[in-house]
Design a protein around this motif. Structure first.
Motif, PDB file in Angstrom:
ATOM      1  N   TYR A  44      31.933  31.886  33.884  1.00 50.19           N
ATOM      2  CA  TYR A  44      31.305  33.095  33.359  1.00 50.19           C
ATOM      3  C   TYR A  44      30.304  33.651  34.377  1.00 50.19           C
ATOM      4  CZ  TYR A  44      28.580  36.175  30.361  1.00 50.19           C
ATOM      5  OH  TYR A  44      27.939  37.274  29.849  1.00 50.19           O
ATOM      6  N   GLU A  45      29.517  32.783  34.989  1.00 53.00           N
ATOM      7  CA  GLU A  45      28.527  33.237  35.971  1.00 53.00           C
ATOM      8  C   GLU A  45      29.193  33.884  37.183  1.00 53.00           C
ATOM      9  OE1 GLU A  45      26.402  29.532  36.310  1.00 53.00           O
ATOM     10  OE2 GLU A  45      24.919  30.166  34.820  1.00 53.00           O
ATOM     11  N   VAL A  46      30.332  33.359  37.623  1.00 53.78           N
ATOM     12  CA  VAL A  46      31.085  33.990  38.715  1.00 53.78           C
ATOM     13  C   VAL A  46      31.547  35.380  38.288  1.00 53.78           C
ATOM     14  CG1 VAL A  46      33.235  33.894  40.054  1.00 53.78           C
ATOM     15  CG2 VAL A  46      31.824  31.831  39.790  1.00 53.78           C
ATOM     16  N   LEU A  47      32.104  35.484  37.095  1.00 51.99           N
ATOM     17  CA  LEU A  47      32.590  36.773  36.599  1.00 51.99           C
ATOM     18  C   LEU A  47      31.457  37.799  36.515  1.00 51.99           C
ATOM     19  CD1 LEU A  47      34.967  35.502  33.755  1.00 51.99           C
ATOM     20  CD2 LEU A  47      35.602  36.226  36.075  1.00 51.99           C
ATOM     21  N   VAL A  48      30.290  37.375  36.053  1.00 52.16           N
ATOM     22  CA  VAL A  48      29.140  38.271  35.940  1.00 52.16           C
ATOM     23  C   VAL A  48      28.732  38.798  37.314  1.00 52.16           C
ATOM     24  CG1 VAL A  48      26.651  38.361  35.429  1.00 52.16           C
ATOM     25  CG2 VAL A  48      28.228  37.344  33.784  1.00 52.16           C
ATOM     26  N   PRO A  54      29.532  46.968  42.913  1.00 54.00           N
ATOM     27  CA  PRO A  54      30.183  48.280  42.714  1.00 54.00           C
ATOM     28  C   PRO A  54      31.709  48.230  42.838  1.00 54.00           C
ATOM     29  CG  PRO A  54      28.318  48.461  44.221  1.00 54.00           C
ATOM     30  CD  PRO A  54      28.509  46.992  43.949  1.00 54.00           C
ATOM     31  N   ASP A  55      32.217  47.397  43.743  1.00 58.34           N
ATOM     32  CA  ASP A  55      33.665  47.303  43.938  1.00 58.34           C
ATOM     33  C   ASP A  55      34.259  46.044  43.305  1.00 58.34           C
ATOM     34  OD1 ASP A  55      32.523  45.511  45.681  1.00 58.34           O
ATOM     35  OD2 ASP A  55      33.561  46.241  47.460  1.00 58.34           O
ATOM     36  N   ARG A  56      33.446  45.324  42.507  1.00 56.03           N
ATOM     37  CA  ARG A  56      33.881  44.122  41.777  1.00 56.03           C
ATOM     38  C   ARG A  56      34.383  43.017  42.714  1.00 56.03           C
ATOM     39  NH1 ARG A  56      31.641  47.199  38.649  1.00 56.03           N
ATOM     40  NH2 ARG A  56      32.442  47.882  36.659  1.00 56.03           N
ATOM     41  N   GLU A  84      44.053  30.938  36.740  1.00 56.75           N
ATOM     42  CA  GLU A  84      43.885  31.500  35.388  1.00 56.75           C
ATOM     43  C   GLU A  84      44.076  33.022  35.389  1.00 56.75           C
ATOM     44  OE1 GLU A  84      43.235  30.010  32.449  1.00 56.75           O
ATOM     45  OE2 GLU A  84      43.115  27.995  33.268  1.00 56.75           O
ATOM     46  N   GLY A  85      44.041  33.629  36.575  1.00 55.51           N
ATOM     47  CA  GLY A  85      44.204  35.079  36.687  1.00 55.51           C
ATOM     48  C   GLY A  85      42.905  35.861  36.598  1.00 55.51           C
ATOM     49  N   TYR A  86      41.750  35.164  36.658  1.00 58.47           N
ATOM     50  CA  TYR A  86      40.455  35.829  36.500  1.00 58.47           C
ATOM     51  C   TYR A  86      39.938  36.454  37.790  1.00 58.47           C
ATOM     52  CZ  TYR A  86      40.252  33.104  32.169  1.00 58.47           C
ATOM     53  OH  TYR A  86      40.524  32.545  30.953  1.00 58.47           O
ATOM     54  N   VAL A  87      40.286  35.837  38.926  1.00 58.11           N
ATOM     55  CA  VAL A  87      39.863  36.361  40.224  1.00 58.11           C
ATOM     56  C   VAL A  87      41.049  36.329  41.179  1.00 58.11           C
ATOM     57  CG1 VAL A  87      37.458  35.592  39.946  1.00 58.11           C
ATOM     58  CG2 VAL A  87      39.084  34.136  41.167  1.00 58.11           C
ATOM     59  N   ARG A  88      40.899  37.064  42.243  1.00 59.83           N
ATOM     60  CA  ARG A  88      41.878  37.066  43.331  1.00 59.83           C
ATOM     61  C   ARG A  88      41.080  36.842  44.609  1.00 59.83           C
ATOM     62  NH1 ARG A  88      42.921  41.997  42.861  1.00 59.83           N
ATOM     63  NH2 ARG A  88      44.365  41.714  41.164  1.00 59.83           N
ATOM     64  N   ALA A 106      42.188  40.755  34.115  1.00 60.80           N
ATOM     65  CA  ALA A 106      42.099  39.637  33.165  1.00 60.80           C
ATOM     66  C   ALA A 106      40.690  39.044  33.168  1.00 60.80           C
ATOM     67  CB  ALA A 106      43.124  38.555  33.497  1.00 60.80           C
ATOM     68  N   GLY A 107      40.083  38.914  34.337  1.00 60.46           N
ATOM     69  CA  GLY A 107      38.719  38.415  34.432  1.00 60.46           C
ATOM     70  C   GLY A 107      37.738  39.343  33.740  1.00 60.46           C
ATOM     71  N   LYS A 108      37.949  40.631  33.911  1.00 56.53           N
ATOM     72  CA  LYS A 108      37.093  41.625  33.251  1.00 56.53           C
ATOM     73  C   LYS A 108      37.239  41.530  31.728  1.00 56.53           C
ATOM     74  CE  LYS A 108      34.502  45.360  33.068  1.00 56.53           C
ATOM     75  NZ  LYS A 108      33.105  45.369  33.424  1.00 56.53           N
ATOM     76  N   ARG A 109      38.458  41.330  31.240  1.00 54.49           N
ATOM     77  CA  ARG A 109      38.680  41.197  29.796  1.00 54.49           C
ATOM     78  C   ARG A 109      37.968  39.965  29.239  1.00 54.49           C
ATOM     79  NH1 ARG A 109      43.897  42.977  31.097  1.00 54.49           N
ATOM     80  NH2 ARG A 109      44.669  40.839  31.154  1.00 54.49           N
TER      81      ARG A 109
END
Length: 154
Positions: A44-48, A54-56, A84-88, A106-109
């Motif tokens: 979760y902390e990585v996703l945040v 700005p460019d995710r 898991e498909g959350y990051v590339r 998917a990570g954003k969702r």
């Protein structure tokens, strides 16, 4: 060799309360995220952090630094999150030795679904336990600690 500056009882109480409370708080927040959304607090902390860009996207070395994580540990975590498909992960076009982590749809969702659970946990287990004055003291004290630690790393 000089004698260590041993902690007083009050200092030891502050230190132990901090250590145990932060450990248990992180465990609680992790449990709530995994039970409700099957995402770890670390993920979760990585996703945040990626979502805040700005460019995710962000260089893995910068991400590791912001997370206080070893590059090798983050690399294993990112590989799992990529599966898991959350990051590339992609090569840095400006530095072929560098790697960039990008937030996927998917990570954003997952982040969007998990954020209310996380914020509710932070509010319930920390913020609501402190008065506004205590929140200000906490912010001030740990901002000072962070500045000190950043200066040591320079």
């Amino acid at each position: 060799m000089a004698e260590p500056r041993w902690l007083t009882d009050a200092e030891m109480s502050a230190w132990r309360s901090y250590v145990v409370a932060t450990l248990r708080l992180r465990q609680r927040l992790h449990r709530e995220l995994t039970e409700a959304h099957d995402v770890s607090l670390a993920d979760y902390e990585v996703l945040v952090l990626l979502d805040a860009q700005p460019d995710r996207r962000m260089r893995m070395s910068e991400l590791a630094s912001l997370l206080g994580s070893a590059k090798s540990r983050l690399s294993h975590q990112a590989a799992r999150m990529e599966a898991e498909g959350y990051v590339r992960r992609v090569s840095d076009p400006d530095d072929k030795r560098g790697v960039i982590a990008e937030l996927t749809r998917a990570g954003k969702r997952v982040l969007k679904a998990a954020a209310p659970t996380h914020v509710d946990g932070v509010r319930t287990h920390l913020i609501d336990q402190l008065s506004p004055d205590e929140q200000a003291v906490l912010a001030s004290a740990f901002s000072r600690v962070l500045v000190h630690l950043d200066e040591l790393d320079e």
